[in-house]
Design a protein around this motif. Structure first.
Motif, PDB file in Angstrom:
ATOM      1  N   ILE A  41       8.402  -3.821   3.023  1.00  0.00           N
ATOM      2  CA  ILE A  41       7.863  -2.495   2.717  1.00  0.00           C
ATOM      3  C   ILE A  41       7.895  -2.331   1.198  1.00  0.00           C
ATOM      4  O   ILE A  41       8.641  -3.022   0.509  1.00  0.00           O
ATOM      5  N   VAL A  42       7.079  -1.418   0.684  1.00  0.00           N
ATOM      6  CA  VAL A  42       6.965  -1.325  -0.773  1.00  0.00           C
ATOM      7  C   VAL A  42       8.190  -0.637  -1.385  1.00  0.00           C
ATOM      8  O   VAL A  42       8.845   0.190  -0.762  1.00  0.00           O
ATOM      9  N   GLY A  43       8.465  -1.006  -2.630  1.00  0.00           N
ATOM     10  CA  GLY A  43       9.599  -0.429  -3.349  1.00  0.00           C
ATOM     11  C   GLY A  43       9.146   0.255  -4.637  1.00  0.00           C
ATOM     12  O   GLY A  43       7.953   0.452  -4.868  1.00  0.00           O
ATOM     13  N   ASP A  44      10.138   0.585  -5.483  1.00  0.00           N
ATOM     14  CA  ASP A  44       9.861   1.360  -6.700  1.00  0.00           C
ATOM     15  C   ASP A  44       8.881   0.664  -7.648  1.00  0.00           C
ATOM     16  O   ASP A  44       8.102   1.319  -8.339  1.00  0.00           O
ATOM     17  N   GLY A  73       3.305  -0.779   3.878  1.00  0.00           N
ATOM     18  CA  GLY A  73       3.216  -2.211   3.562  1.00  0.00           C
ATOM     19  C   GLY A  73       3.334  -3.022   4.832  1.00  0.00           C
ATOM     20  O   GLY A  73       3.732  -2.503   5.882  1.00  0.00           O
ATOM     21  N   GLY A  74       2.967  -4.281   4.750  1.00  0.00           N
ATOM     22  CA  GLY A  74       3.051  -5.115   5.947  1.00  0.00           C
ATOM     23  C   GLY A  74       2.589  -6.530   5.683  1.00  0.00           C
ATOM     24  O   GLY A  74       1.886  -6.803   4.709  1.00  0.00           O
ATOM     25  N   LEU A  75       2.992  -7.435   6.579  1.00  0.00           N
ATOM     26  CA  LEU A  75       2.654  -8.850   6.425  1.00  0.00           C
ATOM     27  C   LEU A  75       1.251  -9.161   6.925  1.00  0.00           C
ATOM     28  O   LEU A  75       0.773  -8.546   7.872  1.00  0.00           O
ATOM     29  N   GLU A 126       0.844  -1.199   0.000  1.00  0.00           N
ATOM     30  CA  GLU A 126       0.000   0.000   0.000  1.00  0.00           C
ATOM     31  C   GLU A 126       0.871   1.237   0.000  1.00  0.00           C
ATOM     32  O   GLU A 126       2.058   1.164   0.338  1.00  0.00           O
ATOM     33  N   GLY A 127       0.272   2.372  -0.360  1.00  0.00           N
ATOM     34  CA  GLY A 127       1.034   3.610  -0.357  1.00  0.00           C
ATOM     35  C   GLY A 127       0.122   4.821  -0.481  1.00  0.00           C
ATOM     36  O   GLY A 127      -1.105   4.690  -0.557  1.00  0.00           O
ATOM     37  N   THR A 128       0.745   5.999  -0.498  1.00  0.00           N
ATOM     38  CA  THR A 128      -0.027   7.253  -0.542  1.00  0.00           C
ATOM     39  C   THR A 128       0.541   8.190  -1.599  1.00  0.00           C
ATOM     40  O   THR A 128       1.750   8.439  -1.643  1.00  0.00           O
ATOM     41  N   LEU A 129      -0.354   8.693  -2.439  1.00  0.00           N
ATOM     42  CA  LEU A 129       0.019   9.738  -3.395  1.00  0.00           C
ATOM     43  C   LEU A 129      -0.171  11.067  -2.669  1.00  0.00           C
ATOM     44  O   LEU A 129      -1.268  11.335  -2.158  1.00  0.00           O
ATOM     45  N   GLY A 130       0.880  11.864  -2.630  1.00  0.00           N
ATOM     46  CA  GLY A 130       0.840  13.076  -1.800  1.00  0.00           C
ATOM     47  C   GLY A 130       0.070  14.246  -2.390  1.00  0.00           C
ATOM     48  O   GLY A 130       0.557  15.376  -2.361  1.00  0.00           O
TER      49      GLY A 130
END
Ligand SMILES: Cc1cc2nc3c(=O)[nH]c(=O)nc-3n(C[C@H](O)[C@H](O)[C@H](O)COP(=O)(O)OP(=O)(O)OC[C@H]3O[C@@H](n4cnc5c(N)ncnc54)[C@H](O)[C@@H]3O)c2cc1C
Length: 448
Positions: free
Chosen positions: A339-342, A373-375, A254-258
């Motif tokens: 954790i998420v990468g590129d 991100g996470g398990l 998961e992630g966030t667009l700023g």
């Protein structure tokens, strides 16, 4: 602070399930004249909301292909709705936007939502789906969509705030919550299977009853309880499949667009429903136009002031290798491995751009500094196990479906005081041996 030498009810884990059980059990004991929150101790090795509940995207939806999951979710939504302020709950609704391969299955979800009184709209056909979506967002452009299920209930809640909200409600009922205390093992009765005490980093705690709500750490405590590492499953083919590993890990991305969360409002200026899109349309990079995938893919997203942008995720990936060796700690954003990468960032931003023009060319403002991100720990069939083991241990193992399942703790509390729950029945451990498996959907996600 020293741990008490004994308690009636010991709950391991201060996440959504441990705390929801604690709060509802306190109410139930009082109501039944059998005690109060003072009989309950919640312990957590780190802090309140230190696990998956504290990093969850927070989506609350009903959209499940399995009837038993849908009924359970409808119950949980009613708990979220019972105190939206304390639970930091935003009832904006939820949309499942799908390709033809999922059309018929999502249609059955709609029919069954009608029969359980869960309010939703179902739009069918490519043209009507596009018109409906453009009516909400004039820049909608996702391809390959032939149905839209718009759930009018559900939405999302702010992860940490909701868990603290639950903790306050539990404490107001007299429940004690101790953090920085790790359960390292159990003491079992000499004449029974039952647990008689928790062996913790701060000493022994004798107890009458134990509730386990420890999310991704379930494999560790399962081993401490000496429960089966493998199960035999009666498959849909009627044959027994032996030696299936009980637990496995997937990593959620998961992630966030700023962007300013206000930029993702509907045409009439309202906060939008949570959007979930699955499609088999080719996905092209929003950076250099190359093909990323031509297989079924999916994403979800919502504007979220808590995360400070448009937050969401895509399909998780399976963590290979022996589950006992997977490094769960440090958990979540602190993990060096999960954790998420590129690759995720480019893929998810390209998915957003595929769906709505307003997200095109925005990858440079993705929030790279905030690790995410996470398990999640999953059962053999990817559905929860809610059951009593060793006579007095209630295990709430949600197979990573569970932030939205705030109501499971309420149902567990009912069972602990002696009232069987029809809604929990399809999630017993015995379903594997009996072959009472849940139907499987065509979704690219392991939790649909
Ligand atoms: C990135 C991500 C996003 C997600 N998004 C969603 C979503 O949008 N919607 C949804 O419904 N679900 C979502 N989930 C799944 C959901 O977060 C989990 O299923 C749920 O939070 C699990 O709750 P829990 O109470 O069982 O465990 P947790 O919240 O993980 O809490 C377990 C607690 O147990 C403690 N603990 C562990 N071992 C011990 C021990 N030996 N002794 C003492 N304490 C111990 C930990 O410190 C932790 O605080 C997501 C999961 C992840 C990872």
């Amino acid at each position: 602070m020293a741990v008490p030498s004994g308690v009636k009810y010991a709950i391991i884990g201060a996440g959504i399930h441990g705390l929801s059980t604690a709060y509802h059990l306190a109410l139930k004991l009082k109501e039944a004249g059998k005690g109060s929150g003072k009989d309950i101790l919640v312990i957590d090795k780190t802090s309140i909301a230190a696990g998956a509940s504290g990093i969850a995207c927070g989506v609350v939806r009903n959209n499940y292909y399995q009837p038993a999951m849908r009924e359970l979710m409808a119950h949980s939504v009613s708990v979220w709705e019972s105190d939206p302020k304390a639970y930091s709950y935003h009832a904006v609704g939820y949309m499942q936007i799908s390709p033809e391969v999922m059309h018929q299955q999502v249609g059955t979800i709609y029919e069954q939502q009608k029969s359980i009184g869960y309010s939703s709209t179902f739009v069918e056909g490519e043209k009507d789906s596009m018109t409906y979506m453009k009516g909400l967002f004039d820049d909608w452009q996702a391809k390959g969509i032939t149905s839209v299920l718009h759930e009018k209930k559900g939405g999302y809640a702010n992860n940490t705030a909701s868990i603290y909200g639950l903790a306050s409600k539990a404490e107001a009922e007299g429940v004690r919550i101790m953090t920085g205390v790790t359960v390292n093992g159990f003491e079992f009765g000499s004449n029974s299977q039952a647990v008689t005490a928790l062996m913790t980093s701060k000493g022994r705690i004798a107890c009458d009853y134990v509730v386990v709500g420890i999310g991704p750490w379930i494999n560790q405590v399962w081993n401490m309880l000496d429960l089966p590492r493998t199960v035999s499953i009666k498959g849909r083919d009627g044959k027994m499949h032996d030696g299936v590993r009980m637990w496995k890990y997937w990593c959620l991305e998961e992630g966030t667009l700023g962007v300013d969360p206000n930029m993702h409002k509907t045409n009439d200026g309202r906060m939008p429903p949570v959007i979930h899109v699955d499609t088999d349309a080719p996905l092209y990079s929003d950076v250099d136009g190359r093909l990323i995938t031509d297989k079924l893919w999916g994403l979800y997203y919502k504007p979220d002031f808590n995360f400070g942008g448009v937050q969401g995720g895509a399909s998780p990936y399976k963590v290979e290798g022996e589950p006992d060796k997977v490094a769960i700690d440090p958990y979540g954003p602190e993990s060096p491995d999960f954790i998420v990468g590129d690759e995720f960032i480019e893929t998810w931003c390209s998915m957003l751009a595929h769906c709505q023009k307003r997200f095109e060319g925005k990858i440079s403002i993705y929030k790279k500094d905030e690790k995410s991100g996470g398990l999640g720990c999953f059962t053999p069939d990817n559905f929860p196990v809610f059951d009593v083991f060793r006579d007095n241990v209630f295990v709430i193992a949600d197979s990573n479906h569970g932030y939205k399942m705030i109501g499971v703790g309420k149902l567990a509390a009912q069972e602990i005081v002696g009232e069987k729950s029809r809604l929990l029945e399809p999630f017993r451990f015995s379903r594997y041996a009996e072959g009472k498996l849940h139907p499987v959907s065509n979704s690219p996600f392991p939790w649909s």
